[in-house]
Design a protein around this motif. Structure first.
Motif, PDB file in Angstrom:
ATOM      1  N   ILE A  90      41.577  45.068  44.694  1.00 42.95           N
ATOM      2  CA  ILE A  90      40.334  45.659  44.193  1.00 42.95           C
ATOM      3  C   ILE A  90      39.319  44.559  43.878  1.00 42.95           C
ATOM      4  O   ILE A  90      38.136  44.672  44.232  1.00 42.95           O
ATOM      5  N   ALA A  91      39.769  43.499  43.229  1.00 45.18           N
ATOM      6  CA  ALA A  91      38.874  42.384  42.889  1.00 45.18           C
ATOM      7  C   ALA A  91      38.259  41.788  44.152  1.00 45.18           C
ATOM      8  O   ALA A  91      37.063  41.468  44.174  1.00 45.18           O
ATOM      9  N   LYS A  92      39.046  41.649  45.202  1.00 43.60           N
ATOM     10  CA  LYS A  92      38.535  41.099  46.461  1.00 43.60           C
ATOM     11  C   LYS A  92      37.550  42.057  47.130  1.00 43.60           C
ATOM     12  O   LYS A  92      36.530  41.621  47.668  1.00 43.60           O
ATOM     13  N   ILE A  93      37.836  43.340  47.110  1.00 44.22           N
ATOM     14  CA  ILE A  93      36.936  44.322  47.721  1.00 44.22           C
ATOM     15  C   ILE A  93      35.561  44.267  47.070  1.00 44.22           C
ATOM     16  O   ILE A  93      34.526  44.277  47.744  1.00 44.22           O
ATOM     17  N   TYR A  94      35.524  44.207  45.747  1.00 45.91           N
ATOM     18  CA  TYR A  94      34.259  44.239  45.010  1.00 45.91           C
ATOM     19  C   TYR A  94      33.707  42.844  44.698  1.00 45.91           C
ATOM     20  O   TYR A  94      32.630  42.729  44.112  1.00 45.91           O
ATOM     21  N   ASN A  95      34.450  41.803  45.056  1.00 45.60           N
ATOM     22  CA  ASN A  95      34.039  40.432  44.787  1.00 45.60           C
ATOM     23  C   ASN A  95      33.778  40.205  43.295  1.00 45.60           C
ATOM     24  O   ASN A  95      32.724  39.706  42.895  1.00 45.60           O
ATOM     25  N   VAL A  96      34.736  40.630  42.485  1.00 46.55           N
ATOM     26  CA  VAL A  96      34.687  40.423  41.037  1.00 46.55           C
ATOM     27  C   VAL A  96      36.010  39.809  40.601  1.00 46.55           C
ATOM     28  O   VAL A  96      36.981  39.812  41.347  1.00 46.55           O
ATOM     29  N   SER A  97      36.039  39.301  39.378  1.00 49.63           N
ATOM     30  CA  SER A  97      37.269  38.715  38.862  1.00 49.63           C
ATOM     31  C   SER A  97      38.189  39.799  38.295  1.00 49.63           C
ATOM     32  O   SER A  97      37.727  40.873  37.884  1.00 49.63           O
ATOM     33  N   THR A  98      39.459  39.496  38.258  1.00 49.44           N
ATOM     34  CA  THR A  98      40.402  40.415  37.621  1.00 49.44           C
ATOM     35  C   THR A  98      40.130  40.484  36.119  1.00 49.44           C
ATOM     36  O   THR A  98      40.327  41.520  35.505  1.00 49.44           O
ATOM     37  N   ASP A  99      39.661  39.381  35.536  1.00 48.39           N
ATOM     38  CA  ASP A  99      39.296  39.401  34.115  1.00 48.39           C
ATOM     39  C   ASP A  99      38.204  40.437  33.849  1.00 48.39           C
ATOM     40  O   ASP A  99      38.241  41.141  32.846  1.00 48.39           O
ATOM     41  N   TYR A 100      37.233  40.519  34.750  1.00 53.29           N
ATOM     42  CA  TYR A 100      36.178  41.523  34.597  1.00 53.29           C
ATOM     43  C   TYR A 100      36.770  42.928  34.678  1.00 53.29           C
ATOM     44  O   TYR A 100      36.474  43.787  33.845  1.00 53.29           O
ATOM     45  N   LEU A 101      37.605  43.168  35.672  1.00 55.64           N
ATOM     46  CA  LEU A 101      38.201  44.497  35.839  1.00 55.64           C
ATOM     47  C   LEU A 101      38.996  44.914  34.611  1.00 55.64           C
ATOM     48  O   LEU A 101      38.985  46.085  34.226  1.00 55.64           O
ATOM     49  N   LEU A 102      39.666  43.956  33.978  1.00 51.89           N
ATOM     50  CA  LEU A 102      40.515  44.251  32.823  1.00 51.89           C
ATOM     51  C   LEU A 102      39.765  44.234  31.493  1.00 51.89           C
ATOM     52  O   LEU A 102      40.348  44.505  30.454  1.00 51.89           O
ATOM     53  N   GLY A 103      38.486  43.903  31.537  1.00 54.64           N
ATOM     54  CA  GLY A 103      37.699  43.888  30.310  1.00 54.64           C
ATOM     55  C   GLY A 103      37.858  42.625  29.494  1.00 54.64           C
ATOM     56  O   GLY A 103      37.453  42.578  28.326  1.00 54.64           O
ATOM     57  N   LEU A 104      38.436  41.583  30.080  1.00 51.66           N
ATOM     58  CA  LEU A 104      38.596  40.320  29.368  1.00 51.66           C
ATOM     59  C   LEU A 104      37.323  39.484  29.417  1.00 51.66           C
ATOM     60  O   LEU A 104      37.169  38.529  28.662  1.00 51.66           O
ATOM     61  N   SER A 105      36.425  39.840  30.342  1.00 51.59           N
ATOM     62  CA  SER A 105      35.139  39.169  30.488  1.00 51.59           C
ATOM     63  C   SER A 105      34.108  40.194  30.928  1.00 51.59           C
ATOM     64  O   SER A 105      34.438  41.148  31.657  1.00 51.59           O
ATOM     65  N   ASP A 106      32.883  40.008  30.502  1.00 58.54           N
ATOM     66  CA  ASP A 106      31.798  40.858  30.992  1.00 58.54           C
ATOM     67  C   ASP A 106      31.079  40.216  32.163  1.00 58.54           C
ATOM     68  O   ASP A 106      30.180  40.801  32.746  1.00 58.54           O
ATOM     69  N   ASN A 107      31.488  39.009  32.504  1.00 62.82           N
ATOM     70  CA  ASN A 107      30.947  38.291  33.649  1.00 62.82           C
ATOM     71  C   ASN A 107      31.743  38.708  34.890  1.00 62.82           C
ATOM     72  O   ASN A 107      32.948  38.462  34.956  1.00 62.82           O
ATOM     73  N   ARG A 108      31.089  39.314  35.845  1.00 62.85           N
ATOM     74  CA  ARG A 108      31.788  39.831  37.030  1.00 62.85           C
ATOM     75  C   ARG A 108      32.503  38.760  37.836  1.00 62.85           C
ATOM     76  O   ARG A 108      33.488  39.052  38.497  1.00 62.85           O
ATOM     77  N   LEU A 109      32.021  37.546  37.796  1.00 58.27           N
ATOM     78  CA  LEU A 109      32.616  36.481  38.609  1.00 58.27           C
ATOM     79  C   LEU A 109      33.613  35.623  37.847  1.00 58.27           C
ATOM     80  O   LEU A 109      34.132  34.663  38.381  1.00 58.27           O
TER      81      LEU A 109
END
Length: 74
Positions: free
Chosen positions: A54-73
């Motif tokens: 999912i992170a690769k599809i959307y080009n975001v970090s797993t930290d962003y997906l999990l709410g550990l960061s608000d920075n998408r990258l």
């Protein structure tokens, strides 16, 4: 909000922002549309392998997906 709630919210937001259907994302991941729907609804946990996909599809970090960061990258 717990991790599963944040993840489900962000999955739906990213999918809509990128104009994908649940079916399209599920096909890219090699899973069923029902499974992906359960991810967005917070009814099913996402495996590490699928989280990375999912992170690769959307080009975001797993930290962003999990709410550990608000920075998408990261």
């Amino acid at each position: 909000m717990d991790v599963l709630e944040i993840l489900s919210k962000r999955l739906k937001e990213l999918r809509i922002e990128n104009n994908y259907s649940q079916r399209e994302i599920a096909d890219l991941m090699g899973i069923s549309q029902v499974t992906y729907s359960h991810y967005e609804l917070g009814r099913r946990s996402v495996s590490i392998q699928n989280l990375v996909k999912i992170a690769k599809i959307y080009n975001v970090s797993t930290d962003y997906l999990l709410g550990l960061s608000d920075n998408r990258l990261g």
